[in-house]
Design a protein around this motif. Sequence first.
Motif, PDB file in Angstrom:
ATOM      1  N   ASP A  29      -8.895   5.760   4.571  1.00  0.00           N
ATOM      2  CA  ASP A  29      -9.523   5.046   4.152  1.00  0.00           C
ATOM      3  C   ASP A  29      -9.332   3.459   3.592  1.00  0.00           C
ATOM      4  O   ASP A  29      -9.468   2.489   3.697  1.00  0.00           O
ATOM      5  N   GLY A  30      -8.136   4.079   3.602  1.00  0.00           N
ATOM      6  CA  GLY A  30      -6.958   2.432   2.064  1.00  0.00           C
ATOM      7  C   GLY A  30      -5.669   2.849   1.926  1.00  0.00           C
ATOM      8  O   GLY A  30      -5.006   3.482   2.647  1.00  0.00           O
ATOM      9  N   ALA A  31      -5.815   1.753   1.711  1.00  0.00           N
ATOM     10  CA  ALA A  31      -3.989   1.657   1.053  1.00  0.00           C
ATOM     11  C   ALA A  31      -3.993   1.168  -0.128  1.00  0.00           C
ATOM     12  O   ALA A  31      -4.197  -0.321  -0.320  1.00  0.00           O
ATOM     13  N   GLU A  32      -2.815   1.265  -0.635  1.00  0.00           N
ATOM     14  CA  GLU A  32      -2.607   0.524  -2.519  1.00  0.00           C
ATOM     15  C   GLU A  32      -0.620   0.701  -2.496  1.00  0.00           C
ATOM     16  O   GLU A  32      -0.329   1.046  -2.219  1.00  0.00           O
ATOM     17  N   LEU A  33      -0.510  -0.511  -2.895  1.00  0.00           N
ATOM     18  CA  LEU A  33       0.576  -1.086  -2.659  1.00  0.00           C
ATOM     19  C   LEU A  33       0.449  -0.909  -4.461  1.00  0.00           C
ATOM     20  O   LEU A  33       0.162  -1.915  -5.593  1.00  0.00           O
TER      21      LEU A  33
ATOM     22  N   THR B 114      -4.115  -2.939  -4.490  1.00  0.00           N
ATOM     23  CA  THR B 114      -5.576  -2.876  -3.382  1.00  0.00           C
ATOM     24  C   THR B 114      -4.391  -4.227  -1.662  1.00  0.00           C
ATOM     25  O   THR B 114      -4.552  -5.044  -1.960  1.00  0.00           O
ATOM     26  N   MET B 115      -4.822  -3.195  -0.863  1.00  0.00           N
ATOM     27  CA  MET B 115      -3.731  -4.032   0.156  1.00  0.00           C
ATOM     28  C   MET B 115      -5.002  -3.772   1.147  1.00  0.00           C
ATOM     29  O   MET B 115      -5.960  -3.385   1.271  1.00  0.00           O
ATOM     30  N   GLN B 116      -5.236  -5.021   1.700  1.00  0.00           N
ATOM     31  CA  GLN B 116      -6.448  -5.146   2.614  1.00  0.00           C
ATOM     32  C   GLN B 116      -6.008  -5.277   3.737  1.00  0.00           C
ATOM     33  O   GLN B 116      -4.623  -4.718   4.555  1.00  0.00           O
TER      34      GLN B 116
ATOM     35  N   PHE C  63       8.908  -1.425  -5.122  1.00  0.00           N
ATOM     36  CA  PHE C  63       7.784  -1.340  -4.794  1.00  0.00           C
ATOM     37  C   PHE C  63       7.109   0.106  -4.086  1.00  0.00           C
ATOM     38  O   PHE C  63       8.671   0.478  -3.544  1.00  0.00           O
ATOM     39  N   ARG C  64       6.068   0.801  -3.568  1.00  0.00           N
ATOM     40  CA  ARG C  64       6.006   1.462  -2.512  1.00  0.00           C
ATOM     41  C   ARG C  64       4.399   1.496  -2.604  1.00  0.00           C
ATOM     42  O   ARG C  64       3.797   1.051  -3.004  1.00  0.00           O
ATOM     43  N   VAL C  65       4.092   1.934  -1.382  1.00  0.00           N
ATOM     44  CA  VAL C  65       2.597   2.403  -0.293  1.00  0.00           C
ATOM     45  C   VAL C  65       2.640   3.921  -0.321  1.00  0.00           C
ATOM     46  O   VAL C  65       2.457   4.422  -0.356  1.00  0.00           O
ATOM     47  N   LEU C  66       0.708   3.290  -0.963  1.00  0.00           N
ATOM     48  CA  LEU C  66       0.338   4.889  -1.170  1.00  0.00           C
ATOM     49  C   LEU C  66      -0.718   4.617  -0.192  1.00  0.00           C
ATOM     50  O   LEU C  66      -1.951   3.748  -0.012  1.00  0.00           O
TER      51      LEU C  66
ATOM     52  N   GLN D 164      -3.786  -1.489   9.694  1.00  0.00           N
ATOM     53  CA  GLN D 164      -2.450  -1.710   9.631  1.00  0.00           C
ATOM     54  C   GLN D 164      -3.034  -2.278   8.034  1.00  0.00           C
ATOM     55  O   GLN D 164      -4.436  -3.058   8.342  1.00  0.00           O
ATOM     56  N   PHE D 165      -2.454  -2.202   7.189  1.00  0.00           N
ATOM     57  CA  PHE D 165      -2.646  -2.854   5.498  1.00  0.00           C
ATOM     58  C   PHE D 165      -1.513  -4.148   5.520  1.00  0.00           C
ATOM     59  O   PHE D 165      -0.427  -4.076   5.903  1.00  0.00           O
ATOM     60  N   SER D 166      -1.943  -4.878   4.211  1.00  0.00           N
ATOM     61  CA  SER D 166      -0.736  -5.898   3.903  1.00  0.00           C
ATOM     62  C   SER D 166      -1.304  -6.876   2.568  1.00  0.00           C
ATOM     63  O   SER D 166      -2.582  -6.146   2.062  1.00  0.00           O
ATOM     64  N   ALA D 167      -0.337  -7.157   1.602  1.00  0.00           N
ATOM     65  CA  ALA D 167      -0.547  -7.358   0.000  1.00  0.00           C
ATOM     66  C   ALA D 167       0.118  -8.532   0.338  1.00  0.00           C
ATOM     67  O   ALA D 167       0.979  -8.751   0.593  1.00  0.00           O
TER      68      ALA D 167
END
Length: 323
Positions: free
Chosen positions: A218-222, A238-240, A260-263, A246-249
Amino acid sequence: MNARERFDQTLASFMHRKRTFLTSSAAVWASLACVVLALAFILIDIKLEFAVFWRWLALGSLLGTGALLLSTLWLYRILRYRRRRAIRELETVRSDLGQLLRTSDELGDEDRARELGFSPALAEALSRQAGDEIESTPTETLLPWRTVRRVAAVLLLLVIAGIVMGIAWPDFRTAATRIALPNAPVSYTVLEIETSSAEFEREQSVTIQARVVGRPVDGAELQLRPAGQADAEWRPLTMQSDRADQFSAEVAGWVESFEFRVLAGRARTPAQMVRFIDPPRVEECTVTLVFPDYTQLPSRVVPLQRIVGVVGTKAQLHFRLNH
């Protein structure tokens, strides 16, 4: 070969076949139980996505079940299987043989035979008759190989089904890996990370993109923290979502290297570093004007843009860098 040796050899042959049957039967039943249990754990993990502790518990249950079944169905029964037990089993098939087999077994000891009042010729005749009777006794009920073959066929079908599901179903492969290697960083969601640059300077930003492969989220967090500070807390961002997968920040305002890491879901990438580069830069430039003696003027500090002097004036340049 005399009659006694033939009797011993015939009985030993039956015991060898019985031990072979017990070994094969135990291996097939233990394997079937472990395969069924493994398939159950795999399907449950696909649904619930076990934590590491529960994956270790599942693997321990598999190994423990296999060890328990082998010890009870094979080792315990093999160690207890002796001549007297074999004779009792043969007696269950032909009750008329019970006394004959037991007597022939006791007559193997000559002292015992004399004590019972049997002559060597009579003992020889009884041993020969017992050997013949063992060879003619049907052992299908004592060695039910047909049942073992049926169980082995079911086991083979389950193994083939597991292989087919592993080839055709990615989640099944992932779950099997997670159960077999509980500590492995394997998730149903795989994150592919890409950064706009591995280095940045002052007033520059870095864009971090995450592409989701496998199970959607549902979403991703940087998460960010200063580089080299393992005890520092991660700062969430919060990544867009650019697309469904695909998500980005954008990371801006940092003036130091960061990790950094992404969850996303239960997937997490290992920490990666982006280096901050601060090249030398002139922040201020001044000029000290030293006038010639005939002017009798004191030295004066002026900006670089306002250098005015008479003939013979010396200019001393002073630069102030950012570091």
